[in-house]
Design an enzyme around this catalytic site. Sequence first.
Site, PDB file in Angstrom:
ATOM      1  N   HIS A  72       0.835  -1.203   0.000  1.00 23.13           N
ATOM      2  CA  HIS A  72       0.000   0.000   0.000  1.00 23.13           C
ATOM      3  C   HIS A  72       0.869   1.251   0.000  1.00 23.13           C
ATOM      4  CE1 HIS A  72      -4.244  -1.490   1.282  1.00 23.13           C
ATOM      5  NE2 HIS A  72      -3.692  -2.259   0.375  1.00 23.13           N
ATOM      6  N   TYR A 201      -9.160   5.947   7.200  1.00 21.79           N
ATOM      7  CA  TYR A 201      -9.288   6.361   8.602  1.00 21.79           C
ATOM      8  C   TYR A 201     -10.288   7.514   8.639  1.00 21.79           C
ATOM      9  CZ  TYR A 201      -5.057   3.716   9.890  1.00 21.79           C
ATOM     10  OH  TYR A 201      -4.141   2.719  10.134  1.00 21.79           O
ATOM     11  N   PRO A 293      -4.379   0.846  18.720  1.00 22.39           N
ATOM     12  CA  PRO A 293      -4.085   0.348  17.378  1.00 22.39           C
ATOM     13  C   PRO A 293      -4.179   1.385  16.253  1.00 22.39           C
ATOM     14  CG  PRO A 293      -6.214  -0.476  18.141  1.00 22.39           C
ATOM     15  CD  PRO A 293      -5.597   0.242  19.297  1.00 22.39           C
ATOM     16  N   LYS A 297       1.019   0.231  15.065  1.00 24.45           N
ATOM     17  CA  LYS A 297       2.424   0.135  15.469  1.00 24.45           C
ATOM     18  C   LYS A 297       2.799  -1.083  16.323  1.00 24.45           C
ATOM     19  CE  LYS A 297       4.296   3.612  13.542  1.00 24.45           C
ATOM     20  NZ  LYS A 297       4.246   3.053  12.203  1.00 24.45           N
ATOM     21  N   TYR A 385       4.020   6.751  10.019  1.00 25.42           N
ATOM     22  CA  TYR A 385       3.178   5.597   9.687  1.00 25.42           C
ATOM     23  C   TYR A 385       3.997   4.507   9.000  1.00 25.42           C
ATOM     24  CZ  TYR A 385      -1.118   3.094   8.538  1.00 25.42           C
ATOM     25  OH  TYR A 385      -2.111   2.147   8.463  1.00 25.42           O
TER      26      TYR A 385
HETATM   27  P1  RFL Z   1       1.339 -11.409  21.571  1.00 21.71           P
HETATM   28  O1  RFL Z   1       0.960 -11.498  20.151  1.00 21.71           O
HETATM   29  O2  RFL Z   1       0.299 -11.060  22.563  1.00 21.71           O
HETATM   30  O3  RFL Z   1       1.972 -12.809  21.949  1.00 21.71           O
HETATM   31  C1  RFL Z   1       2.244 -13.188  23.272  1.00 21.71           C
HETATM   32  C2  RFL Z   1       2.249 -14.694  23.338  1.00 21.71           C
HETATM   33  O4  RFL Z   1       2.633 -15.116  24.643  1.00 21.71           O
HETATM   34  C3  RFL Z   1       1.783 -16.162  25.062  1.00 21.71           C
HETATM   35  N1  RFL Z   1       1.835 -16.210  26.539  1.00 21.71           N
HETATM   36  C4  RFL Z   1       2.497 -17.153  27.244  1.00 21.71           C
HETATM   37  N2  RFL Z   1       3.196 -18.232  26.846  1.00 21.71           N
HETATM   38  C5  RFL Z   1       3.735 -19.010  27.806  1.00 21.71           C
HETATM   39  N3  RFL Z   1       3.609 -18.764  29.144  1.00 21.71           N
HETATM   40  C6  RFL Z   1       2.896 -17.685  29.581  1.00 21.71           C
HETATM   41  N4  RFL Z   1       2.752 -17.468  30.885  1.00 21.71           N
HETATM   42  C7  RFL Z   1       2.307 -16.824  28.599  1.00 21.71           C
HETATM   43  N5  RFL Z   1       1.550 -15.680  28.686  1.00 21.71           N
HETATM   44  C8  RFL Z   1       1.279 -15.336  27.414  1.00 21.71           C
HETATM   45  C9  RFL Z   1       0.447 -15.782  24.464  1.00 21.71           C
HETATM   46  O5  RFL Z   1      -0.437 -16.920  24.362  1.00 21.71           O
HETATM   47  C10 RFL Z   1       0.855 -15.259  23.111  1.00 21.71           C
HETATM   48  O6  RFL Z   1       0.913 -16.279  22.126  1.00 21.71           O
HETATM   49  O7  RFL Z   1       2.553 -10.395  21.801  1.00 21.71           O
HETATM   50  P2  RFL Z   1       3.784  -9.988  20.834  1.00 21.71           P
HETATM   51  O8  RFL Z   1       4.439 -11.204  20.254  1.00 21.71           O
HETATM   52  O9  RFL Z   1       4.556  -9.015  21.605  1.00 21.71           O
HETATM   53  O10 RFL Z   1       3.084  -9.277  19.587  1.00 21.71           O
HETATM   54  C11 RFL Z   1       2.453  -8.042  19.726  1.00 21.71           C
HETATM   55  C12 RFL Z   1       1.290  -7.919  18.746  1.00 21.71           C
HETATM   56  O11 RFL Z   1       0.466  -9.064  18.847  1.00 21.71           O
HETATM   57  C13 RFL Z   1       0.455  -6.653  18.971  1.00 21.71           C
HETATM   58  O12 RFL Z   1       1.274  -5.572  19.313  1.00 21.71           O
HETATM   59  C14 RFL Z   1      -0.341  -6.260  17.720  1.00 21.71           C
HETATM   60  O13 RFL Z   1      -1.308  -7.225  17.423  1.00 21.71           O
HETATM   61  C15 RFL Z   1      -1.027  -4.898  17.917  1.00 21.71           C
HETATM   62  N6  RFL Z   1      -1.894  -4.517  16.797  1.00 21.71           N
HETATM   63  C16 RFL Z   1      -1.363  -4.007  15.626  1.00 21.71           C
HETATM   64  N7  RFL Z   1      -0.027  -3.892  15.478  1.00 21.71           N
HETATM   65  C17 RFL Z   1       0.499  -3.458  14.288  1.00 21.71           C
HETATM   66  O14 RFL Z   1       1.722  -3.342  14.185  1.00 21.71           O
HETATM   67  N8  RFL Z   1      -0.299  -3.125  13.198  1.00 21.71           N
HETATM   68  C18 RFL Z   1      -1.651  -3.228  13.274  1.00 21.71           C
HETATM   69  O15 RFL Z   1      -2.323  -2.987  12.262  1.00 21.71           O
HETATM   70  C19 RFL Z   1      -2.235  -3.651  14.522  1.00 21.71           C
HETATM   71  N9  RFL Z   1      -3.561  -3.764  14.641  1.00 21.71           N
HETATM   72  C20 RFL Z   1      -3.271  -4.692  16.897  1.00 21.71           C
HETATM   73  C21 RFL Z   1      -4.091  -4.286  15.786  1.00 21.71           C
HETATM   74  C22 RFL Z   1      -3.858  -5.250  18.018  1.00 21.71           C
HETATM   75  C23 RFL Z   1      -5.215  -5.407  18.068  1.00 21.71           C
HETATM   76  N10 RFL Z   1      -5.721  -6.018  19.234  1.00 21.71           N
HETATM   77  C24 RFL Z   1      -6.605  -7.126  19.201  1.00 21.71           C
HETATM   78  C25 RFL Z   1      -5.106  -5.735  20.513  1.00 21.71           C
HETATM   79  C26 RFL Z   1      -5.450  -4.429  15.842  1.00 21.71           C
HETATM   80  C27 RFL Z   1      -6.037  -4.957  16.986  1.00 21.71           C
HETATM   81  C28 RFL Z   1      -7.530  -5.042  16.988  1.00 21.71           C
HETATM   82  C1  PHB Z   2      -5.991  -3.960  10.702  1.00 19.61           C
HETATM   83  O1  PHB Z   2      -6.048  -4.221   9.474  1.00 19.61           O
HETATM   84  O2  PHB Z   2      -6.324  -4.801  11.546  1.00 19.61           O
HETATM   85  C2  PHB Z   2      -5.540  -2.637  11.148  1.00 19.61           C
HETATM   86  C3  PHB Z   2      -5.058  -1.730  10.214  1.00 19.61           C
HETATM   87  C4  PHB Z   2      -4.638  -0.473  10.628  1.00 19.61           C
HETATM   88  C5  PHB Z   2      -4.717  -0.120  11.965  1.00 19.61           C
HETATM   89  C6  PHB Z   2      -5.176  -1.039  12.893  1.00 19.61           C
HETATM   90  C7  PHB Z   2      -5.604  -2.297  12.490  1.00 19.61           C
HETATM   91  O3  PHB Z   2      -4.325   1.124  12.344  1.00 19.61           O
END
Ligand code: RFL
Ligand code: PHB
Length: 391
Positions: A72, A201, A293, A297, A385
């Site tokens: 993108h 957005y 989110p 990031k 971004y």
């Molecule tokens: P995770 O993915 O939460 O993974 C942690 C893992 O640790 C396990 N765990 C354990 N394992 C063993 N023993 C224990 N005691 C444990 N406790 C926990 C868990 O089961 C899990 O598998 O953390 P990590 O690896 O640091 O990754 C971070 C990302 O997942 C998170 O920052 C992103 O998803 C945030 N986020 C976004 N980030 C982006 O860069 N771009 C995006 O577009 C974006 N969109 C989002 C998002 C997060 C969202 N939510 C649901 C919070 C959109 C949403 C809706």
């Molecule tokens: C997503 O596709 O899940 C998404 C994209 C952009 C954002 C957050 C989530 O800022």
Amino acid sequence: MRTTVGIIGAGPAGLLLARLLHNAGIDSVVLESRDRAYVEQRQRAGILEQGTVDVLRAAGAGERMDREGLRHDGIELRFARRRHRVDFPALTGGRSVMVYAQTEVCKDLIALQLKEGGPLLFGAEALAVEGADTDSPRVRFRREGREEVLECAYVVGCDGSYGVARRAIPEELTRVYERTYPFGWLGILADVPPSHDELVYARHERGFALLSMRSPVVSRLYLQVPAETDAAAWSDGEIWDELERRFETADDWRLERGPITAKSVTPMRSHVHEPMRYGRLFLAGDAAHIVPPTGAKGLNLAVGDVVTFARALAHQAATGSDDLLDAYSPTCLRRVWQAERFSYEMTAMLHRAPGATPFEDRIQLARLERLASSRAAEQDLAEAYTGFLLE
Ligand code: RFL
Ligand code: PHB
């Protein structure tokens, strides 16, 4: 069981770290409390910064991303029924982002790890990190009902925002910075081609909305809702009606509807745990910091942390010097705070806080007007971004 690096958590941070260490000839064991299917299906991030894309490619984990990911070159800002496109390559000297879901990044890294890497144990729940301030830290964990110990030279807590690793850092050395927001995101997946070819957005008096995608035939959409909202309280029809209102434009743009296949609410939080290191325990990803989110990031920050750690440990192995390991926490925190700042500002610019005054509404619109009319303002957004990893 014994290893050089004990990694807690098989989210993107833990999985990529295991891969980077494997490529550097350093052995590790990954402990993950959930099962493989759960980790591969957890719906989350969708946007990879240019630097994250480069890291995945260099790690040998970019093949399917390059085939199936969608590059993108911009996003659209929508406000006051107007549309404004931000052109990333033109504003940043060629940078862009990639739409490739976190679920897919995790699937690719798990497949590589099981084929070529060290042990990745699912259903292995870390209970505590012990001896973090000694030369031989240990992770106590439970697997199939039995308690076991993983002896390590280093432990990296990649266990997300509710993990156990950071509890091993004494409270008197810890400083937590936090902000909660009075709203969350109701997110849906829908089997319908995205109604726009780039992310949208939208700022609206009724609240924020985001149009994203997972593929050319699957849309991912979000609505700002009050904190504590139950996703089941929204019918599919109500969700589409509300999305349509918030994305409304003065031209003939239309939102296509389709069957909703998943629906959930995510709370919004900013959180930083300092320091990110105690002795031989290091924190990476959501275990150390959470961003709302809006700036996309979170996943990218997790990648930045583990790249920094893997480089530091490879440097230690090659030279015997702890310099880069000692610099881990301050190096990561500089990037983390830039992402915190950007995510906070994007959130403030686009969401409607409950009880916002008419003055605050006008300031929000003035900020968006500024973005739409000043190249300098737009460039600042485009640089942030597309990524801090490159800086
Ligand atoms: P995770 O993915 O939460 O993974 C942690 C893992 O640790 C396990 N765990 C354990 N394992 C063993 N023993 C224990 N005691 C444990 N406790 C926990 C868990 O089961 C899990 O598998 O953390 P990590 O690896 O640091 O990754 C971070 C990302 O997942 C998170 O920052 C992103 O998803 C945030 N986020 C976004 N980030 C982006 O860069 N771009 C995006 O577009 C974006 N969109 C989002 C998002 C997060 C969202 N939510 C649901 C919070 C959109 C949403 C809706
Ligand atoms: C997503 O596709 O899940 C998404 C994209 C952009 C954002 C957050 C989530 O800022």
